[in-house]
Write a protein that holds these residues in place. Structure first.
Motif, PDB file in Angstrom:
ATOM      1  N   GLY A 160      -4.640  28.561   0.186  1.00  0.00           N
ATOM      2  CA  GLY A 160      -3.665  28.252  -0.839  1.00  0.00           C
ATOM      3  C   GLY A 160      -4.115  28.307  -2.278  1.00  0.00           C
ATOM      4  N   GLY A 161      -5.439  28.241  -2.559  1.00  0.00           N
ATOM      5  CA  GLY A 161      -5.903  28.249  -3.940  1.00  0.00           C
ATOM      6  C   GLY A 161      -5.220  27.140  -4.721  1.00  0.00           C
ATOM      7  N   GLU A 162      -4.669  27.496  -5.902  1.00  0.00           N
ATOM      8  CA  GLU A 162      -4.028  26.478  -6.737  1.00  0.00           C
ATOM      9  C   GLU A 162      -2.873  25.770  -6.016  1.00  0.00           C
ATOM     10  OE1 GLU A 162      -4.124  29.651  -9.861  1.00  0.00           O
ATOM     11  OE2 GLU A 162      -5.463  29.504  -8.164  1.00  0.00           O
ATOM     12  N   ALA A 163      -2.273  26.513  -5.034  1.00  0.00           N
ATOM     13  CA  ALA A 163      -1.124  25.938  -4.344  1.00  0.00           C
ATOM     14  C   ALA A 163      -1.536  24.706  -3.542  1.00  0.00           C
ATOM     15  CB  ALA A 163      -0.503  26.985  -3.440  1.00  0.00           C
ATOM     16  N   GLY A 164      -2.815  24.628  -3.159  1.00  0.00           N
ATOM     17  CA  GLY A 164      -3.269  23.483  -2.374  1.00  0.00           C
ATOM     18  C   GLY A 164      -3.089  22.211  -3.186  1.00  0.00           C
ATOM     19  N   ASN A 165      -2.798  21.131  -2.507  1.00  0.00           N
ATOM     20  CA  ASN A 165      -2.534  19.891  -3.221  1.00  0.00           C
ATOM     21  C   ASN A 165      -3.839  19.174  -3.557  1.00  0.00           C
ATOM     22  OD1 ASN A 165      -1.954  17.197  -3.828  1.00  0.00           O
ATOM     23  ND2 ASN A 165       0.041  17.395  -2.829  1.00  0.00           N
ATOM     24  N   LEU A 166      -4.119  19.110  -4.863  1.00  0.00           N
ATOM     25  CA  LEU A 166      -5.391  18.543  -5.326  1.00  0.00           C
ATOM     26  C   LEU A 166      -5.509  17.063  -4.991  1.00  0.00           C
ATOM     27  CD1 LEU A 166      -7.997  19.163  -6.877  1.00  0.00           C
ATOM     28  CD2 LEU A 166      -6.802  18.519  -8.973  1.00  0.00           C
ATOM     29  N   GLU A 167      -4.377  16.339  -5.163  1.00  0.00           N
ATOM     30  CA  GLU A 167      -4.440  14.894  -4.918  1.00  0.00           C
ATOM     31  C   GLU A 167      -4.728  14.607  -3.438  1.00  0.00           C
ATOM     32  OE1 GLU A 167      -1.658  12.579  -7.154  1.00  0.00           O
ATOM     33  OE2 GLU A 167      -1.611  11.087  -5.529  1.00  0.00           O
ATOM     34  N   ALA A 199     -11.172  13.538   0.456  1.00  0.00           N
ATOM     35  CA  ALA A 199     -12.597  13.503   0.117  1.00  0.00           C
ATOM     36  C   ALA A 199     -13.083  12.054   0.015  1.00  0.00           C
ATOM     37  CB  ALA A 199     -12.831  14.248  -1.198  1.00  0.00           C
ATOM     38  N   SER A 200     -12.239  11.204  -0.540  1.00  0.00           N
ATOM     39  CA  SER A 200     -12.619   9.802  -0.684  1.00  0.00           C
ATOM     40  C   SER A 200     -12.790   9.156   0.698  1.00  0.00           C
ATOM     41  CB  SER A 200     -11.541   9.090  -1.490  1.00  0.00           C
ATOM     42  OG  SER A 200     -11.837   7.741  -1.553  1.00  0.00           O
ATOM     43  N   GLN A 201     -11.880   9.520   1.613  1.00  0.00           N
ATOM     44  CA  GLN A 201     -11.988   8.966   2.974  1.00  0.00           C
ATOM     45  C   GLN A 201     -13.287   9.405   3.652  1.00  0.00           C
ATOM     46  OE1 GLN A 201      -8.271  10.296   4.542  1.00  0.00           O
ATOM     47  NE2 GLN A 201      -7.157   8.760   3.348  1.00  0.00           N
ATOM     48  N   LEU A 202     -13.803  10.570   3.246  1.00  0.00           N
ATOM     49  CA  LEU A 202     -15.072  11.039   3.836  1.00  0.00           C
ATOM     50  C   LEU A 202     -16.281  10.417   3.139  1.00  0.00           C
ATOM     51  CD1 LEU A 202     -14.560  14.871   4.444  1.00  0.00           C
ATOM     52  CD2 LEU A 202     -14.467  13.030   6.094  1.00  0.00           C
ATOM     53  N   GLY A 203     -16.021   9.588   2.130  1.00  0.00           N
ATOM     54  CA  GLY A 203     -17.116   8.891   1.446  1.00  0.00           C
ATOM     55  C   GLY A 203     -17.631   9.619   0.205  1.00  0.00           C
ATOM     56  N   ASN A 238     -21.458   2.747  -8.669  1.00  0.00           N
ATOM     57  CA  ASN A 238     -21.960   1.741  -7.732  1.00  0.00           C
ATOM     58  C   ASN A 238     -21.933   2.291  -6.307  1.00  0.00           C
ATOM     59  OD1 ASN A 238     -22.486  -0.404  -6.128  1.00  0.00           O
ATOM     60  ND2 ASN A 238     -20.782  -1.691  -6.850  1.00  0.00           N
ATOM     61  N   PRO A 239     -23.113   2.550  -5.738  1.00  0.00           N
ATOM     62  CA  PRO A 239     -23.141   3.160  -4.406  1.00  0.00           C
ATOM     63  C   PRO A 239     -22.523   2.264  -3.333  1.00  0.00           C
ATOM     64  CG  PRO A 239     -25.380   2.767  -5.254  1.00  0.00           C
ATOM     65  CD  PRO A 239     -24.424   2.302  -6.306  1.00  0.00           C
ATOM     66  N   LEU A 240     -22.421   0.949  -3.638  1.00  0.00           N
ATOM     67  CA  LEU A 240     -21.900   0.029  -2.609  1.00  0.00           C
ATOM     68  C   LEU A 240     -20.392  -0.165  -2.722  1.00  0.00           C
ATOM     69  CD1 LEU A 240     -24.743  -2.642  -2.870  1.00  0.00           C
ATOM     70  CD2 LEU A 240     -24.504  -0.821  -1.165  1.00  0.00           C
ATOM     71  N   GLN A 241     -19.818   0.376  -3.802  1.00  0.00           N
ATOM     72  CA  GLN A 241     -18.383   0.185  -4.013  1.00  0.00           C
ATOM     73  C   GLN A 241     -17.575   0.740  -2.831  1.00  0.00           C
ATOM     74  OE1 GLN A 241     -17.019   1.764  -7.732  1.00  0.00           O
ATOM     75  NE2 GLN A 241     -14.871   1.454  -7.217  1.00  0.00           N
ATOM     76  N   SER A 242     -16.607  -0.063  -2.385  1.00  0.00           N
ATOM     77  CA  SER A 242     -15.812   0.419  -1.241  1.00  0.00           C
ATOM     78  C   SER A 242     -14.945   1.601  -1.695  1.00  0.00           C
ATOM     79  CB  SER A 242     -14.946  -0.711  -0.685  1.00  0.00           C
ATOM     80  OG  SER A 242     -14.126  -1.172  -1.708  1.00  0.00           O
ATOM     81  N   THR A 243     -14.505   2.372  -0.750  1.00  0.00           N
ATOM     82  CA  THR A 243     -13.792   3.612  -1.045  1.00  0.00           C
ATOM     83  C   THR A 243     -12.571   3.364  -1.927  1.00  0.00           C
ATOM     84  OG1 THR A 243     -14.304   3.999   1.257  1.00  0.00           O
ATOM     85  CG2 THR A 243     -13.028   5.695   0.130  1.00  0.00           C
ATOM     86  N   THR A 244     -12.420   4.223  -2.937  1.00  0.00           N
ATOM     87  CA  THR A 244     -11.221   4.145  -3.780  1.00  0.00           C
ATOM     88  C   THR A 244     -10.255   5.214  -3.298  1.00  0.00           C
ATOM     89  OG1 THR A 244     -12.391   5.553  -5.323  1.00  0.00           O
ATOM     90  CG2 THR A 244     -12.327   3.199  -5.847  1.00  0.00           C
ATOM     91  N   ALA A 245      -8.998   5.144  -3.792  1.00  0.00           N
ATOM     92  CA  ALA A 245      -7.972   6.077  -3.303  1.00  0.00           C
ATOM     93  C   ALA A 245      -8.400   7.528  -3.520  1.00  0.00           C
ATOM     94  CB  ALA A 245      -6.659   5.789  -3.988  1.00  0.00           C
TER      95      ALA A 245
END
Ligand SMILES: C[S@@+](CC[C@H](N)C(=O)[O-])C[C@H]1O[C@@H](n2cnc3c(N)ncnc32)[C@H](O)[C@@H]1O
Length: 502
Positions: free
Chosen positions: A2-9, A15-19, A25-32
């Motif tokens: 999709g290139g640009e068509a892919g949804n960045l958000e 990516a955040s869910q994958l860590g 802060n390396p210990l900070q829990s995952t943000t959205a």
């Protein structure tokens, strides 16, 4: 994809869910979203397009992004797919990069069912690396070495593809994914986006980390004559084998790169190579490359590349008059002959029976005599000029052609009258471009809108003309430099004469 068509958000959430995190802060829990603390995605039309910008003031040396091992796309992670692993195992003659390309295409084949889907849709649809150049684009490079490099890159890609088709057929990938075009896409993705990892020489694809655009390392390279050898690690980095001092080499290597895989925390870590203001593009040094190498591996060039080099053909006697390796004999981007080229020319300009007695001066970089220096400089200036005269277009022609290509990029095809002017000025090349792209002059005199394919062809043509123009400008600067030296020495014969006849 999709290139640009892919949804960045969606991608940044995934990516955040994958860590993956840019948190300090390396210990900070995952943000959205995985970005926002140190970096944000932005667009830089003149420096790489999509890239990463500083979300706050960044200090030199600060950790700005971490990508855990589990979020890296590697052969190992992709081959957890049993069907893929079983098939690939039967093709042990394939290289690690071929296998990674097969795995990447197999993952694309899964579509939304792939766990990597949010990342895959963010990948560019097309690339401008040398292997993807058409015959017209390759010939338009004009410089023999570059034409050869493009032909070699293409035939290597073709061979790699042919060898890999049987396993892709066995995997029953969609017919579209079995084509050479798809193969070129996969190998360009690997060539331009993989990072070095210690356990696999194919490298890894690093979501978010591969959004960093490139800036050449600022540190001066150690003189090439101090390097025993250098090799590409099929990644964003080169490693150099330092002849003298391993400590010095390690320090140099650390300065050269701003990211790396860290075993102790099992993550790829990226550091700010300098301080950045908010909104400024954060750049990464993938390594030290000439413009031709950048074009070959990444599909772009830098207008100001401190590591650029121009090689010209040297008489066999020049190469054999010293023991310097041929790949160190080049003209630097500022137009000056490299240290070793100067030294080789000085020895060559010395009568053979006297070379031995002055060799130590030449090898240490000393001038030998005014006469000798002038002979060397005259040879350089004359041969650069001969080479420049052989090219089908001059520097001024290329400058003008770039101007025209710019116009073509900004507007639809110029009206009939402009087309006529262009043909008059650049009949051969402009005509050949239109012909190569299946476009004949329209009879109506109206504007024609370009297809996406045509827009990409214009983009690559522009890159080619920019590359050959940079090369020619190095030769022009070399002529000026050598002429200045000759003029200076002929007015003031200041140098000690270390040989009698030179
Ligand atoms: C690792 S990716 C960087 C992110 C890329 N811009 C993207 O949108 O995904 C490398 C590619 O970015 C582009 N690029 C990186 N640095 C660049 C630069 N300084 N000038 C032009 N293009 C650049 C080239 O297309 C290169 O192959």
């Amino acid at each position: 994809m999709g290139g640009e068509a892919g949804n960045l958000e969606t991608f940044l959430k995934w990516a955040s869910q994958l860590g993956i995190s840019d948190s300090t802060n390396p210990l900070q829990s995952t943000t959205a979203l995985c970005l926002g603390n140190s970096l944000f995605v932005s667009h830089f039309p003149d420096a790489g397009g999509r890239g990463l910008a500083a979300a706050r003031e960044l200090r030199k040396g600060e950790l700005i992004l971490r990508v855990p091992k589990s979020a890296l796309m590697t052969r190992e992670s992709l081959l957890t797919d049993q069907k893929l692993a079983i098939s690939v195992n039967g093709y042990s003659h394939l290289s690690s990069t071929q296998i990674l390309a097969v795995c990447l295409l197999a993952e694309i084949d899964k579509g939304k069912a792939s766990m990597w889907y949010p990342y895959l849709v963010q990948l560019p649809r097309s690339y401008n690396i040398l292997a993807s150049f058409t015959w017209f684009e390759t010939q338009a490079l004009q410089v023999e070495d570059a034409v050869w490099a493009a032909e070699k890159a293409r035939s290597k890609a073709e061979l790699d593809w042919k060898e890999s088709v049987p396993v892709m057929k066995e995997l029953e990938l969609r017919p579209q994914l079995l084509t050479f075009k798809s193969w070129l896409w996969a190998s360009a993705t690997i060539s331009s986006r993989t990072l070095h990892i210690p356990w696999d020489d194919a490298g890894c694809l690093c979501p978010v980390g591969d959004f960093f655009n490139y800036a050449a390392p600022e540190e001066a390279m150690p003189c090439s004559e101090d390097l025993v050898s250098w090799k590409e690690v099929s990644s964003l980095k080169f490693s150099y084998l330092w002849k003298f001092d391993a400590k010095q080499f390690n320090a140099y290597l650390q300065r050269l790169t701003d990211g790396g895989y860290e075993e102790d925390i099992s993550a790829y870590c990226f550091y700010a190579r300098k301080s950045y203001k908010i909104g400024e593009q954060v750049l990464l040094s993938y390594g030290t490359y000439t413009n031709l190498e950048l074009l070959e591996h990444y599909g772009f060039i830098l207008d100001m590349n401190p590591n650029d080099k121009a090689f010209i053909e040297l008489d066999a006697e020049i190469c054999s008059s010293s023991s310097w390796s041929k790949d160190t004999l080049y003209i630097q981007q500022d137009g000056k002959p490299s240290f070793t080229l100067l030294s080789a020319l000085r020895l060559w300009a010395t009568p053979p029976n006297q070379r031995k007695s002055v060799a130590h001066y030449a090898y240490s970089g000393s001038q030998l005599s005014a006469e000798n220096e002038m002979s060397a400089m005259r040879w350089m200036a004359k041969n650069c000029q001969i080479l420049l005269n052989k090219f089908p277009t001059k520097v001024e022609d290329d400058d003008l052609l770039l101007h025209i290509i710019d116009k073509m990029q900004n507007f639809p095809l110029p009206k009939e009258v402009e087309y006529e002017q262009m043909m008059l000025a650049f009949g051969g090349e402009v005509g050949a471009f239109f012909e190569a792209n299946g476009l004949q002059k329209g009879g109506s005199g109206g504007d024609i809108t370009f297809s996406r394919k045509m827009i990409r062809s214009i983009e690559r043509w522009k890159l080619v003309v920019q590359w050959r123009l940079r090369y020619k400008k190095i030769l022009v600067d070399c002529i000026s430099y050598c002429t200045e030296v000759v003029d200076f020495l002929s007015s003031e014969n200041l140098l000690p004469n270390r040989s009698n006849n030179t």
